[in-house]
Structure formats: C-alpha cells, structure tokens
Write an enzyme that holds these catalytic residues in place. Structure first.
Site, PDB file in Angstrom:
ATOM      1  CD  GLU A 296       3.731   7.761  -5.876  1.00 17.72           C
ATOM      2  OE1 GLU A 296       3.406   7.833  -4.690  1.00 17.72           O
ATOM      3  OE2 GLU A 296       4.087   6.694  -6.431  1.00 17.72           O
ATOM      4  CE  LYS A 356       0.319   6.235  -2.000  1.00 13.44           C
ATOM      5  NZ  LYS A 356       1.756   5.912  -2.264  1.00 13.44           N
ATOM      6  CB  CYS A 406       1.942   4.288  -6.119  1.00 16.91           C
ATOM      7  SG  CYS A 406       3.405   3.213  -6.200  1.00 16.91           S
TER       8      CYS A 406
END
Length: 536
Positions: A296, A356, A406
């Site tokens: 990321e 995301k 994440c």
C-alpha cells in the site's frame, strides 16, 4: 467475590446470602478486573502468549460473577481500560495522547456493556455459555459501531497460534473468540464451585461427583479438545499448483505521518528494490517470479496523471518480467481520491483495480471534521478518501490474488468477500510507516495469520517498511523481513481453491453465538421478573 459458588447447572439448594463486604473486600473485584485486562493485553503480539487469554477471562469472570448491573458495567469499563489503553498505544504515535486515549475510552465503554451483560447472566445455570455469547455480541457491536466499527482487539486476533486457532476454519473469528472466552469462564465456574463445596464441608469424592463441577469442567476443556481435534485438518497443501511470489519492501525516507513528504522517494525505493530482483534473475541467482506484490502507498504519486511514475513502474515490471500489484493514491474519474491497488502488466501497463473498501476513520477520512477540530487541529491531517464498492481478485499470470488493504484485514466480511470472489492466495498490502516501530505492525500480522487459517489461504503481507511476511495457510510464518530496511521475499506459495466452513458460513456463526448471549439475557430478564412476582 461472594462466598457463593457459581452454578453451571440447575440446583434445588437455595442460594446462600452473601455477607456485606468490607471496603477492602470491595476493591478485590476491581483488582481482578485490572489484572484480567492487563493479562489479555500481554497475550497479544509482539508477545505470543495466547494461553494467557483464557486466564484473563477466568479472572474477569470471577470479578463480575453475581454482581449487580451497575457493578458489572463499572468492572467491564475497568477491564476494558486496562486492556485497550496499552493495546492501542500505537494510535498516539505522532499525534499525541488525546486521540489514543479518546479511542481507548470509547472502545472500553462499548466493552463495559459486555461486563453488564455478563454480570446479569452469571446467575443462570450454565452461565459461562451465556456469558461467552454476550461477549461475542459485544465484539460484533464494536466491529460495526461507531463510524463503521473498530474490530481491533477482538479476542481472536490474539490467537495467531495455539490450540484454539484451528477453530477459525470452522466459524471464523467469532467461534475462535468464543472458545477462548468460554474456556476462561468455565474455569471460573469450576474453581468457585469447588471452593464453595469445600467451605460447606463436602468431601473430595462428593466434589468430583457434583454435577455442577462436572458441567464446569466440561465447559472448560471442551474448547481445548475441539481445537486439538480440528488441528490435523488445517492443511498447507496446494490444490491448484503453486505460484512463485515476490514481495517487495522498499522502505521509506522517514517514519511517522510525514513519511509521504517525499512521495517520489517511496516510489523510487520500490522500483530500486524490484530492479535488484531483476538483476538477480538475469544472473540466474534466483528464479523469475510469476507475480510481484508491492505494498500500500508504494506510489503515492498518481501514475495515471504523472508520466514519470507511469514509466518507472513500467520499467520495473518489464525488468522483472512479471505483473506487479501496485499500491497507489489516485484521483478517480469522478474527482474523488482513492486508495487503490493497480494490476500493472509489463506490456499493457495498468489494468484491473481494487479500491480499498473499508477506510480508516480519523486517518483516511475524518467524520465530523469541524466538530473534532475543536479538540485538535490534527484532524486536518486526515484524508478525504472515498471507499470502493466491490471485491476484486486480480488475475496475475493465472493466479487469483485477493487483495485486502491494510486496515481491512480487521473486518471479517472484507476478507471473506475476496475469497468468495475466487482468490487462491490473499495479499494484505500495508503501510505501517506512520506508526513507526510500535506494536501495531505485530498486531496486524497476527490478524493476517488468523485470516490464513480462517479461509485456508496463504497470506502475503507486503509492507512499505516492515514487517513483510509470507504466511502459510496454517497461520505459521514462512518468511519475514525486518523493520525499516529494504528487502525482497521470494516464495513458492500454494494456490488453494476449496472454501473452509467458515468461508461458506459467512456471518452465521457470529449471529448464532450472539443469539446465545441474547437468549441468556432474555432468560435472565424472565427469571428476574418471576422472582419479583414471587417476592410480592
């Protein structure tokens, strides 16, 4: 604690009336709640002491057993603060103690509801069962409320190894957490019942025949036996061959929130590390990977609009001769900012994308920005990202990679959706540079290990600054890097296609376990009303 032993089975004997405790004695439950919270914190990574978690709940169960609702609420708050304040200390890195303590207090207040509920059901027969259901219901609430929830600190995430872990493959994190809590509360019931019988003068043989003791012992050991029974079925075997995967950790110029001040340097670092890998491939030192995973934020320069960034990523992909999954901050066609993963082909350039879906509040976006600005101007450092809407599995040279960016690894549904989308391998690209050398990295890695077992998938963890890791489907770590040092991991990773029972069951295990807690609370209400009527 009162002198009365807990009951885990119906009894015809009237309950003994507790004596009024002294001021000193009143502090004992508070001390137990503090110790229980600290033990639960210590059980989490970077330490790996999962066996401490049942002991923590044994102490917490002793603290709240038989208490009034107000006392249960207060003891739950004490337990939650002792647990969450140190666990979430990483949230204060670079922004000071106010956000950290505010988050810990808010989460502890939600957790205190569990203390209230557990105290209420502790008067029921088989109370450890109902109390464990109450805990899972409370975790389900914390995972959804407020601001989309904050599941960090779920009991399951402190179990990346140990006898309970295989249960994740049956019922996900809810069943894993339920087993740990049930074992602890069962131990409470067992010990307090034995103490009560001893004080009443019962002999050892009668204690062993006591049905309440037997029931408590069964409740205590059943989760351990279940975990051990499932363990042989957790497999690392490939079901559709293997893929050779390279994880690139390029490192960052500096730690903290301002690491992105040199955004081009971050991209250059990851290109440079990839070019080193290409040199080793050309020399025959290592075999060419089938696919390459960048973390990321590996390119916070938008490669769609910045030709230099586009060219550098293309150069790296062509040199290594494999598609790269690139983490980038981009401006979408509608003008919104996205935290995006881009499938970058050596010849065709950028292709499929994954945005995301579950963004981090107070970091990637700021809820009620004007209100929270009253307390701290740091809120203006939060981003204005917009979440994606769907799961996407990248087809990387014939291997389906399911991306979980994440923070998303903390959410059951996000990970599950990627496996259901067809992912044969999971990837959790992350950027932990913001949190420096705090325990956050280790806590997140533990989540990834639990997810591996939950879904029967190898999990790749490419991180900007570490710890990057290759995790086997059984949750064990095959390879890992250090922190804040450039490195590359190469591994032949099993591709798996079957779905675990947890993947297929979806949200149902959580719903059923929470329903146990709700059922216990409903029963306690009915018993309480009947008791008041009989007294009247």
């Amino acid at each position: 604690m009162t002198a009365t032993a807990p009951s885990v089975a119906p009894s015809d004997e009237p309950a003994a009336q507790p004596a009024r405790p002294s001021h000193l004695r009143r502090l004992v439950p508070v001390g137990l709640a503090v110790l229980a919270g600290l033990l639960l914190y210590v059980s989490f990574p970077p330490r790996e002491l999962p066996w401490l978690a049942p002991l923590s709940f044994a102490l917490f169960g002793a603290a709240v057993y038989g208490r009034r609702l107000r006392a249960g609420f207060g003891l739950g708050l004490v337990f939650g603060l002792a647990y969450l304040v140190p666990l979430l200390s990483w949230t204060g890195v670079d922004v000071g103690p106010l956000p950290w303590l505010a988050l810990a207090v808010a989460e502890a207040l939600v957790l205190s509801l569990a203390g209230l509920g557990i105290a209420y059901v502790s008067r029921l027969p088989l109370w450890p069962l109902w109390a464990s259901g109450v805990w899972i219901a409370d975790e389900a609430l914390r995972a959804r409320f407020p601001f989309g929830g904050f599941p960090w600190g779920k009991v399951a995430f402190g179990q990346p190894s140990g006898v309970f872990l295989p249960l994740a493959s049956l019922g996900g994190t809810p069943l894993l957490g339920f087993a740990v809590v049930l074992c602890g509360f069962g131990l409470t019931a067992l010990v307090l019942r034995v103490i009560g019988l001893r004080r009443s003068g019962d002999e050892g043989a009668r204690v062993l025949r006591d049905r309440t003791v037997v029931a408590a012992a069964v409740v205590t050991v059943a989760p351990v036996i279940a975990g051990a029974a499932v363990m042989p079925f957790v497999s690392n075997a490939a079901q559709s061959g293997t893929a050779r995967v390279a994880l690139i950790q390029g490192n960052v110029p500096r730690m903290g929130l301002d690491f992105n001040a040199q955004r081009r340097a971050v991209l250059d670092y990851h290109v440079r590390e990839t070019m080193k890998l290409a040199t080793k491939i050309e020399s025959g030192e290592v075999k060419r990977p089938d696919l390459v995973l960048w973390p990321e934020n590996s390119s916070d320069i938008d490669p769609y609009v910045n030709q230099d960034a586009y060219d550098e990523i293309t150069r790296a992909a062509r040199a290594v001769g494999a598609p790269i999954s690139v983490g980038a901050v981009v401006t979408a066609k509608d003008g919104t900012t996205r935290n995006r993963l881009i499938l970058w082909d050596p010849e065709k350039g950028p292709g499929a994308t994954y945005d995301k879906r579950h963004l981090q509040p107070f970091g990637e976006y700021m809820p009620y920005r004007s209100f929270f600005r009253i307390f701290s101007k740091e809120v203006d450092r939060a981003g204005e990202f917009v979440p994606g809407k769907k799961a996407v599995a990248f087809d990387m040279a014939g291997t389906k990679i399911g991306n979980v960016t994440c923070y998303e690894a903390a959410f059951d549904d996000v990970v599950r959706d990627q496996v259901r989308e067809g992912a044969q391998i999971l990837s959790v690209p992350s950027n932990n540079a913001t949190f420096e050398r705090s325990q956050m990295t280790y806590q997140q890695l533990a989540m990834d290990r639990v997810r591996a077992v939950e879904h029967g998938r190898a999990v790749m963890v490419p991180v900007t600054s570490g710890i990057s890791a290759v995790i086997r489907p059984d949750g064990s770590v095959a390879q890992h890097t250090g922190m804040f040092e450039p490195d590359t991991l190469l591994a032949d990773v099993p591709r798996r296609t079957s779905q675990t029972l947890a993947t297929r069951a979806g949200v149902w295990p959580e719903a059923l376990l929470a329903a146990i807690g709700a059922g216990g609370l409903a029963w306690a209400v009915v018993r309480s009303r009947r008791g008041r009527r009989s007294d009247g």
